[in-house]
Write a protein that holds these residues in place. Structure first.
Motif, PDB file in Angstrom:
ATOM      1  N   UNK A  43       0.845  -1.195   0.000  1.00 56.60           N
ATOM      2  CA  UNK A  43       0.000   0.000   0.000  1.00 56.60           C
ATOM      3  C   UNK A  43       0.884   1.250   0.000  1.00 56.60           C
ATOM      4  N   UNK A  44       0.486   2.270  -0.766  1.00 56.36           N
ATOM      5  CA  UNK A  44       1.254   3.510  -0.810  1.00 56.36           C
ATOM      6  C   UNK A  44       1.410   4.115   0.578  1.00 56.36           C
ATOM      7  N   UNK A  49       4.752   5.788   5.206  1.00 57.00           N
ATOM      8  CA  UNK A  49       4.997   5.736   6.651  1.00 57.00           C
ATOM      9  C   UNK A  49       6.397   5.208   6.952  1.00 57.00           C
ATOM     10  N   UNK A  50       6.789   4.138   6.269  1.00 52.91           N
ATOM     11  CA  UNK A  50       8.105   3.532   6.548  1.00 52.91           C
ATOM     12  C   UNK A  50       9.247   4.437   6.095  1.00 52.91           C
ATOM     13  N   UNK A  51       9.071   5.109   4.961  1.00 54.00           N
ATOM     14  CA  UNK A  51      10.119   6.020   4.491  1.00 54.00           C
ATOM     15  C   UNK A  51      10.280   7.197   5.454  1.00 54.00           C
ATOM     16  N   UNK A  52       9.171   7.788   5.848  1.00 49.81           N
ATOM     17  CA  UNK A  52       9.233   8.967   6.723  1.00 49.81           C
ATOM     18  C   UNK A  52       9.737   8.612   8.123  1.00 49.81           C
ATOM     19  N   UNK A  53       9.565   7.377   8.535  1.00 50.82           N
ATOM     20  CA  UNK A  53      10.084   6.928   9.827  1.00 50.82           C
ATOM     21  C   UNK A  53      11.610   7.093   9.884  1.00 50.82           C
ATOM     22  N   UNK A  54      12.267   7.021   8.699  1.00 52.26           N
ATOM     23  CA  UNK A  54      13.728   7.136   8.630  1.00 52.26           C
ATOM     24  C   UNK A  54      14.208   8.584   8.742  1.00 52.26           C
ATOM     25  N   UNK A  55      13.283   9.547   8.734  1.00 53.43           N
ATOM     26  CA  UNK A  55      13.612  10.975   8.843  1.00 53.43           C
ATOM     27  C   UNK A  55      14.640  11.403   7.774  1.00 53.43           C
ATOM     28  N   UNK A  56      14.360  11.175   6.494  1.00 54.23           N
ATOM     29  CA  UNK A  56      15.335  11.529   5.456  1.00 54.23           C
ATOM     30  C   UNK A  56      15.296  13.009   5.111  1.00 54.23           C
ATOM     31  N   UNK A  57      16.447  13.518   4.652  1.00 55.31           N
ATOM     32  CA  UNK A  57      16.499  14.863   4.060  1.00 55.31           C
ATOM     33  C   UNK A  57      16.238  14.782   2.549  1.00 55.31           C
ATOM     34  N   UNK A  81       3.190  15.837   3.138  1.00 62.81           N
ATOM     35  CA  UNK A  81       3.444  15.688   4.566  1.00 62.81           C
ATOM     36  C   UNK A  81       4.628  16.543   5.006  1.00 62.81           C
ATOM     37  N   UNK A  82       5.695  16.546   4.194  1.00 59.40           N
ATOM     38  CA  UNK A  82       6.895  17.309   4.554  1.00 59.40           C
ATOM     39  C   UNK A  82       7.510  17.890   3.278  1.00 59.40           C
TER      40      UNK A  82
END
Length: 572
Positions: A43-44, A49-57, A81-82
């Motif tokens: 699911x998108x 959710x999993x990508x943003x959990x990593x707090x990427x720049x 979201x960001x």
């Protein structure tokens, strides 16, 4: 600075080379790089959710025809979201219309073509900004498109890199169990097929052979089940290919290796080397595309089918290499009857797998540029598949799609060979194409294309199909289905239509006979079934022999089969 490189694969078991290459190529740089792999069946929202959990720049996406719409949705959600997170796109689906793509989609950067050097320079640029506060732009990075206040800026074309500068993309701690692992020993293709993106760059570049052998040993030591070479024409350099095959035959153990090859390039030396390979070690994918030599010329292929046939049959005689042959429907100038002829001719050389593909007019390909000339209408949406041409209609392509489903399920699965031979040996069909066509119509009439069916229905369908067309003796067919079903399915449950009653005493007597003769220590490993025809005779010589016999299926990893004639038991 943290960068997350994201791959959205077509299946869970696939792995992605691109994101691994980029991470490996920059592992000496002072930044935090993390790779994440998903599948288009996820699911998108979960991926976001999993990508943003990593707090990427920064997030980098590897883009292909099968995932581009998915990637665009995920990117949009992330930006909503960001908005501070920057996004990089790369891959073949974005490399041929970069300005249009960046203009129409969110995201800041797009890497054109081979990405290793461009990505490295971009990351260095970002590190300099972070460390030194540099305010320079990245307009001098070749192969990079980026958004600015002035619009989309392009750094210019980047020359192809030296293959030996690539860093091996796998690491000692990688868990590759139950994965299809991809590897490339060369880039480029010596041919110029109009439908393929490899034709847009000329020449072939190879890794150093000693390095290749060392890296392949990594997969062998890791006990990887399947390594799939992504080289477009693996055997275009015979010396290079022969050296790799020889090494794998000597050291390959239980790993299987898959290669895309050009059949006409097999030399007698290559055939001799391959004859020594353990069964199941090598799989070859051979692109036939069509057996019509005129159509081959229309797509810039100079090889003739007679040459392919000769080499495929030569490899067949070795009986140790699985061959997968490809056809493409919708090629320029090819009509329905020409494709039917191609299907019959390729089927006759007995490939273990036959793939019916449908022409895709990829961005940047010569075939897309010539589409009007051939009256080609294709989907504007990925994967840009052909809808019709001036030679083949939409309705005819739909027929071929339904036949493709039958071929994939029944031939390519490898679980129905004897059943297929039963129908092939009948005089009911003028060619094998007609058999698959009639089967697909029957399958469609049952409504099976529109819903999921149980595995047993794939077998029982043949009984109903045979009752409908009267291709052969029903009792013989039931015996053959019984044999195929229990060869590949649970022997503890017997579908009603496959039952032949056998007394407990009769069953135990046969099991004890098998245990004594074959040194089997556990009677529960044995399943025995009664047959009214000799399946062994039918398989080995096509003989239909009506005689009471038994087949024992031994429930071990290879599911061994033991044929027992009633006369053997009487002698006991």
């Amino acid at each position: 600075m943290k960068v997350v490189l994201v791959a959205v694969n077509s299946k869970y078991i696939h792995s992605n080379l691109a994101v691994r290459y980029l991470k490996a190529y920059t592992k000496d740089l002072d930044y935090n790089c993390h790779t994440m792999e998903f599948s288009i069946n996820d699911r998108e929202e979960r991926i976001v959710e999993e990508i943003l959990y990593e707090k990427p720049n920064i997030i980098g996406f590897s883009c292909y025809i099968w995932n581009i719409e998915f990637v665009k949705k995920v990117s949009t959600l992330i930006k909503l979201i960001d908005s501070n997170i920057e996004i990089i796109y790369g891959g073949p689906e974005t490399s041929y219309n970069p300005i249009e793509f960046l203009t129409e989609n969110i995201g800041e950067y797009l890497i054109e073509g081979e990405g290793e050097d461009t990505y490295r320079e971009l990351i260095n640029f970002k590190i300099n900004i972070e460390v030194n506060g540099d305010n320079n732009n990245c307009e001098n990075i070749k192969g990079l498109y980026y958004k600015s206040k002035e619009g989309i800026i392009y750094g210019g074309n980047r020359p192809l890199m030296d293959m030996n500068n690539i860093v091996f993309p796998y690491e000692a701690e990688d868990d590759l169990k139950n994965k299809i692992v991809y590897y490339e020993a060369s880039r480029g293709c010596p041919f110029n097929c109009k439908y393929c993106l490899s034709s847009t760059t000329h020449g072939v570049r190879f890794l150093n052979i000693d390095r290749v052998l060392k890296e392949l040993q990594y997969f062998i030591d890791k006990k990887v089940k399947l390594v799939k070479f992504v080289d477009r024409t693996f055997n275009c350099n015979k010396t290079f290919a022969n050296a790799i095959w020889s090494y794998l035959i000597e050291n390959g153990e239980n790993t299987c290796f898959h290669f895309e090859v050009s059949a006409d390039l097999f030399s007698s030396e290559s055939i001799n080397i391959l004859s020594k390979a353990p069964s199941g070690m090598f799989q070859f994918e051979v692109g036939v595309q069509t057996t019509n030599n005129e159509i081959l010329r229309n797509i810039n292929r100079t090889i003739e089918f007679s040459t392919i046939k000769e080499k495929v049959l030569e490899l067949n005689k070795l009986k140790n290499i699985k061959q997968h042959l490809d056809l493409i429907a919708g090629l320029p100038g090819e009509d329905f009857n020409s494709f039917r002829k191609s299907f019959n001719e390729v089927y006759e050389i007995s490939p273990e797998e036959l793939q019916l593909g449908f022409l895709k007019l990829l961005k940047g390909s010569q075939m897309r540029e010539e589409s009007e000339k051939w009256g080609m209408v294709y989907s504007p949406y990925p994967p840009y598949e052909i809808l019709k041409t001036k030679n083949i209609s939409y309705d005819e392509l739909i027929i071929l799609k339904k036949i493709e489903h039958m071929v994939d399920k029944y031939l390519n699965s490898g679980k129905f060979y004897t059943i297929l031979n039963f129908f092939k040996k009948s005089n009911k069909f003028k060619d094998i194409f007609e058999f698959y066509y009639e089967l697909s119509k029957f399958y469609d009439g049952k409504g099976y294309f529109r819903r999921s069916i149980a595995s047993v229905d794939y077998y029982s369908l043949f009984v109903e199909f045979n009752d409908f067309i009267k291709a052969g003796e029903k009792e013989l067919l039931l015996d053959i289905i019984r044999y195929e079903y229990f060869s590949y399915n649970n022997t503890k449950w017997i579908p009603d239509f496959l039952r032949i009653e056998m007394s407990k005493a009769e069953e135990r007597n046969i099991k004890e006979y098998i245990m004594n003769k074959n040194s089997i220590d556990n009677i529960n490993k044995i399943s025995v079934f009664k047959f009214n025809h000799s399946i062994q005779s039918f398989i080995e010589c096509g003989e239909i022999k009506k005689t009471l016999n038994y087949i024992a299926f031994i429930n071990n990893p290879i599911k061994e089969r033991i044929f027992i004639q009633e006369s053997e038991l009487k002698v006991q």
